[in-house]
Design an enzyme around this catalytic site. Structure first.
Site, PDB file in Angstrom:
ATOM      1  N   VAL A  18       4.732  20.714  -2.495  1.00 49.70           N
ATOM      2  CA  VAL A  18       5.010  20.086  -1.194  1.00 49.70           C
ATOM      3  C   VAL A  18       5.847  21.021  -0.325  1.00 49.70           C
ATOM      4  CG1 VAL A  18       6.001  18.068  -0.051  1.00 49.70           C
ATOM      5  CG2 VAL A  18       4.905  17.806  -2.274  1.00 49.70           C
ATOM      6  N   LYS A 110       9.118   9.671  -4.252  1.00 50.19           N
ATOM      7  CA  LYS A 110       8.755   8.256  -4.457  1.00 50.19           C
ATOM      8  C   LYS A 110       9.593   7.577  -5.530  1.00 50.19           C
ATOM      9  CE  LYS A 110       5.441  10.485  -6.934  1.00 50.19           C
ATOM     10  NZ  LYS A 110       4.291  11.308  -6.723  1.00 50.19           N
ATOM     11  N   VAL A 137       4.742   8.193  -0.154  1.00 55.66           N
ATOM     12  CA  VAL A 137       3.592   7.354  -0.517  1.00 55.66           C
ATOM     13  C   VAL A 137       2.350   7.858   0.212  1.00 55.66           C
ATOM     14  CG1 VAL A 137       2.609   5.025  -0.489  1.00 55.66           C
ATOM     15  CG2 VAL A 137       5.076   5.327  -0.735  1.00 55.66           C
ATOM     16  N   GLY A 139       0.561  10.708   0.618  1.00 55.16           N
ATOM     17  CA  GLY A 139       0.888  11.866   1.462  1.00 55.16           C
ATOM     18  C   GLY A 139       0.180  11.951   2.802  1.00 55.16           C
ATOM     19  N   ILE A 141      -1.573   9.789   4.513  1.00 53.19           N
ATOM     20  CA  ILE A 141      -1.742   8.571   5.336  1.00 53.19           C
ATOM     21  C   ILE A 141      -0.375   8.174   5.902  1.00 53.19           C
ATOM     22  CG2 ILE A 141      -2.530   6.171   5.372  1.00 53.19           C
ATOM     23  CD1 ILE A 141      -4.084   6.716   2.807  1.00 53.19           C
ATOM     24  N   GLU A 195       0.674  14.780 -11.535  1.00 49.33           N
ATOM     25  CA  GLU A 195       2.100  14.894 -11.851  1.00 49.33           C
ATOM     26  C   GLU A 195       2.262  15.775 -13.082  1.00 49.33           C
ATOM     27  OE1 GLU A 195       4.510  13.219  -9.886  1.00 49.33           O
ATOM     28  OE2 GLU A 195       2.691  12.978  -8.718  1.00 49.33           O
ATOM     29  N   ASP A 206       3.146   6.193 -11.336  1.00 49.56           N
ATOM     30  CA  ASP A 206       3.242   6.811 -10.013  1.00 49.56           C
ATOM     31  C   ASP A 206       2.785   5.801  -8.945  1.00 49.56           C
ATOM     32  OD1 ASP A 206       3.107   9.465  -8.259  1.00 49.56           O
ATOM     33  OD2 ASP A 206       1.225   8.406  -7.940  1.00 49.56           O
ATOM     34  N   LYS A 210       4.910   3.763  -5.777  1.00 42.62           N
ATOM     35  CA  LYS A 210       4.443   3.734  -4.385  1.00 42.62           C
ATOM     36  C   LYS A 210       4.238   2.296  -3.909  1.00 42.62           C
ATOM     37  CE  LYS A 210       2.178   8.216  -4.936  1.00 42.62           C
ATOM     38  NZ  LYS A 210       0.927   8.841  -5.402  1.00 42.62           N
ATOM     39  N   GLY A 307      -1.614  16.777  -2.426  1.00 46.64           N
ATOM     40  CA  GLY A 307      -1.997  18.137  -2.033  1.00 46.64           C
ATOM     41  C   GLY A 307      -0.950  18.699  -1.091  1.00 46.64           C
TER      42      GLY A 307
HETATM   43  N1  HSE Z   1       0.129  12.599  -8.671  1.00 47.38           N
HETATM   44  C1  HSE Z   1       0.112  11.984  -7.395  1.00 47.38           C
HETATM   45  C2  HSE Z   1      -1.308  11.508  -7.131  1.00 47.38           C
HETATM   46  C3  HSE Z   1       0.560  12.956  -6.353  1.00 47.38           C
HETATM   47  O1  HSE Z   1      -2.205  11.911  -7.872  1.00 47.38           O
HETATM   48  O2  HSE Z   1      -1.511  10.732  -6.224  1.00 47.38           O
HETATM   49  C4  HSE Z   1       1.014  12.327  -5.091  1.00 47.38           C
HETATM   50  O3  HSE Z   1       2.067  11.449  -5.286  1.00 47.38           O
END
Ligand code: HSE
Length: 438
Positions: A18, A110, A137, A139, A141, A195, A206, A210, A307
């Site tokens: 990121v 997050k 959350v 990325g 959007i 991750e 994950d 979110k 990404g």
């Molecule tokens: N590992 C997460 C996903 C990355 O695949 O959405 C973004 O939080």
């Protein structure tokens, strides 16, 4: 550009996926950003454990490099700290350090925002600084902006999401080419979606973090992630897609938050959803959020969930929002967390939900199997809808599926528990909700 308007300076902590995406955008898109803001946004300092070895994009100008985040949060020229390290312990220290030095914060974190976003927000408000967390959350959007600004005049009644790109990529690759989970997970790692700990993606944690953030924003409750029912995609196999398709469905890891008269029901779980629904079309590492408002009704948001560059856009747009406030003045702030109710909120249990279920078995074939399973379903007063068996070359570990009419989840769980003891089963039955109320 407004003549003489002074630049706003950014310090970035964390130069992983990121952080690198953010720097690329800040360098390549600097002129556009300055035009949109009316002043330049400049990277003054960066911090990472291996900062000396990092190649920074050209065009950033002189940048102070350090391995000590404390230098960034206390740097007299840094106006905004971007915390992009992830995790919860050091990240919390960085954010709290920035707040103590009265610097606004942009974060992509997050886990931290889900577990203690409300406390961090309270601290930020008391310090009179801003906190922005769009990248935490989905990325690509801008869903925080949607919930806090775009549709804030509505009253959300339900929110559904596909919030983990890796598990959606795995499910849709299984669906398209019958690939096994491990193979596709390795690809997701190579593509930079996954991750570091695969369990976060595969077991739904994950996505749960979110959902906790989005549900807090949407419903104004302080949601604790551990109170959200979670089930991952480990048990889904390509064969489940063949059966789901026969039934006119597909399978997605659905994050759901629904307001009922008895309270919120929150869950992250794989579910069978109709092939004709809009959310069934979400493929690959894409994310989607579907919000139902009491007044504005349905709105749907779609984009890349992960990404470096899509998440970088979220971070840079947050930096711009915060920089604008620094230069043009900021409004009084209200925490986006828990505006409706104070204190922890316990969601209603998913076991009270009633819907149709898909039950998939793997059995060593022999006479009387369906009679035994149907007997247990009858004992539980569960009504069968369909029995389905696709042709198979093997007689051992033979898959077949029973779908049942709408039933309370606790009854299904009891039935599955009783079935688990049957000696012809090669693995415990897989029970997935079908057509959860979308
Ligand atoms: N590992 C997460 C996903 C990355 O695949 O959405 C973004 O939080």
């Amino acid at each position: 550009m407004i003549a003489g308007m002074q630049q706003v300076n950014v310090g970035i902590v964390g130069l992983g996926n990121v952080g690198s995406g953010t720097l690329t955008l800040l360098a390549e898109n600097a002129a556009q950003i300055a035009l949109k803001l009316g002043f330049p946004l400049r990277v003054t300092a960066v911090c990472s454990r291996s900062v000396e070895a990092k190649k920074l994009p050209e065009g950033l100008g002189p940048v102070h490099r350090t391995t000590d985040w404390r230098e960034i949060v206390s740097h007299p020229e840094v106006d905004i700290v971007a915390e992009l390290v992830g995790g919860t312990s050091v990240a919390a220290e960085i954010i709290n350090g920035a707040i103590e030095h009265k610097k606004s914060v942009v974060t992509a974190n997050k886990e931290l925002m889900a577990s203690c976003g409300s406390e961090i927000w309270d601290r930020a408000i008391r310090a009179g600084i801003n906190l922005a967390m769009e990248a935490s959350v989905a990325g690509g959007i801008p869903i925080h902006a949607v919930l806090r600004e775009g549709i804030s005049g509505d009253r959300v009644v339900a929110l559904y999401g596909i919030l983990n790109g890796t598990s959606n990529y795995i499910l849709t690759e299984m669906e398209k080419r019958g690939a096994p989970l491990d193979e596709v997970l390795a690809e997701a790692h190579r593509l930079g979606y996954a991750e570091a700990d695969p369990s976060a993606d595969i077991d739904g944690f994950d996505a749960r973090s979110k959902l906790a953030i989005l549900a807090a924003l949407a419903f104004g409750e302080k949601i604790t992630p551990s109170d959200i029912f979670v089930e991952g995609i480990r048990r889904i196999s390509p064969m489940d897609f063949q059966y789901a398709h026969k039934l006119g469905h597909t399978i997605r890891l659905i994050c759901a938050a629904r307001q009922t008269s008895d309270g919120l029901i929150l869950s992250v779980r794989p579910a069978l959803i109709g092939l004709e629904t809009i959310i069934a079309g979400v493929q690959g590492a894409y994310n989607a959020v579907w919000v139902k408002g009491r007044y504005g009704q349905d709105t749907f948001y779609y984009g890349r969930g992960a990404g470096p560059l899509p998440t970088g856009v979220a971070v840079v747009s947050d930096l711009m929002r915060v920089a604008r406030e620094i230069r043009y003045g900021h409004p009084e702030r209200v925490s986006p967390f828990a505006h409706e109710r104070l204190g922890e909120y316990k969601p209603r249990s998913v076991t009270s939900e009633k819907c149709a279920y898909y039950l998939r078995f793997r059995v060593d074939d022999r006479p009387g199997i369906i009679a035994a399973l149907a007997g247990i379903l009858a004992e539980q007063h569960i009504s069968l809808e369909a029995v389905l068996q696709l042709p198979s070359e093997t007689k051992s570990s033979l898959p077949f599926v029973i779908t049942v009419e709408p039933t309370c989840e606790h009854t299904i769980r009891e039935a599955v528990q009783k079935m688990s003891h049957l000696d012809f089963l090669r693995e415990p039955p897989l029970a997935l909700p079908m057509e959860p109320p979308l």
